[in-house]
Design an enzyme around this catalytic site. Structure first.
Site, mmCIF file in Angstrom:
data_model
loop_
_atom_site.group_PDB
_atom_site.id
_atom_site.type_symbol
_atom_site.label_atom_id
_atom_site.label_comp_id
_atom_site.label_asym_id
_atom_site.label_seq_id
_atom_site.Cartn_x
_atom_site.Cartn_y
_atom_site.Cartn_z
ATOM 1 N N ALA A 189 -0.024 -0.863 0.020
ATOM 2 C CA ALA A 189 0.120 0.172 -0.292
ATOM 3 C C ALA A 189 1.293 1.271 0.023
ATOM 4 O O ALA A 189 0.049 2.561 -0.199
ATOM 5 C CB ALA A 189 -0.720 -0.324 1.060
ATOM 6 N N HIS A 231 -0.812 6.951 4.711
ATOM 7 C CA HIS A 231 0.367 6.516 4.406
ATOM 8 C C HIS A 231 1.341 7.594 4.906
ATOM 9 O O HIS A 231 1.788 7.962 3.762
ATOM 10 C CB HIS A 231 1.165 5.162 3.830
ATOM 11 C CG HIS A 231 -0.191 4.117 4.020
ATOM 12 N ND1 HIS A 231 -0.476 3.808 5.180
ATOM 13 C CD2 HIS A 231 -0.721 3.969 3.052
ATOM 14 C CE1 HIS A 231 -1.338 2.106 4.500
ATOM 15 N NE2 HIS A 231 -1.445 3.095 3.126
#
Length: 265
Positions: free
Chosen positions: A120, A216
């Protein structure tokens, strides 16, 4: 035609199968027995359901794990002992030092290949390059909506139903994160594997009512200088715990089979 084996039959596996590049097909799927009838009905009955990779009578060009840390623990060594290429999305399994050692030994002895997918996040090539010059610190911050943390140990650390502001509910090492949050912290493990290691990589986890994306943030500093990466990913509609980009990283490794000869390396 390149033929792959998939481990797992959940949301990510279905996303990958829907996006497989031309020239790549799925020949086998390792899954629990209650999925076998559904698997057998796919692709005009050309898919073979398995309960374990050792049941495979063929030679897959790639084994793609899209299941869980538990699956890596159950099947990883067997795949590598057979000399096959194994691409992992559930990298958090390697936070178990004993398993990591056994998997590496299996790859050496069986002449298999372990491939760590980027999952990801982006920038893992730059992180691994920076490691060559020496890293001082790597910090990873994961920010997700309450829905993305449901069903995880976050529920014991914060009231997901009544959270009103961004709340940090975990701070620790990547090893602790990957071990405590097996379905949510594979990114932390991937960053650790590409960078400064499981115990030195620092992780924060945040629940944020005001986001629908999986964010993130990575900060890296070392002799090379420093860099920051921020990625705001869309979760899979069928599984909010999983980022769409993680599934796309699995699709990309399949494309390499036909675009640059991964199977022949």
């Amino acid at each position: 035609m390149k033929k792959i084996m998939m481990i797992g039959f959940g949301a990510m596996a279905h996303e990958v199968m829907a996006r497989l590049p031309q020239g790549v097909s799925v020949g086998w799927i390792v899954a629990r027995p209650h999925h076998h009838q559904a698997i057998s009905q796919l692709c005009d009955g050309q898919l073979i359901p398995l309960t374990h990779p050792d049941e495979c009578q063929g030679q897959p060009d790639l084994v793609l794990e899209c299941a869980s840390q538990k699956a890596v623990n159950e099947y990883g060594e067997s795949v590598l002992n057979r000399g096959w290429k194994l691409a992992l999305i559930s990298t958090g399994a390697l936070a178990d030092a004993g398993l990591f050692y056994r998997v590496r030994q299996a790859a050496l002895q069986g002449k298999g290949e372990l491939i760590i997918l980027s999952g990801a996040v982006a920038g893992m090539d730059g992180l691994s390059a920076a490691r060559e010059g020496g890293l001082d610190n790597v910090t990873y911050i994961s920010r997700k909506s309450p829905a993305s943390w449901r069903g995880s140990p976050a529920e014991q650390r914060v009231d997901l139903d009544n959270v009103s502001q961004a709340t940090i509910f975990f701070e620790g090492s990547a090893r602790e994160a990957a071990s405590s949050f097996p379905a949510n912290a594979n990114v932390a493990a991937t960053i650790a594997l590409m960078g400064i290691g499981m115990d030195k990589t620092r992780v924060k986890m945040i629940v944020d009512l005001h986001t629908q994306k999986n964010t993130h943030k990575i900060h890296v500093a070392g002799r090379f200088g420093e860099f920051d990466i921020e990625l705001n990913g869309q979760p899979l509609a069928t599984n909010p715990k999983t980022s769409t980009l993680a599934a796309l990283s699995a699709v990309q490794i399949c494309r390499r089979l036909v675009s640059d000869g991964l199977a022949d390396e």
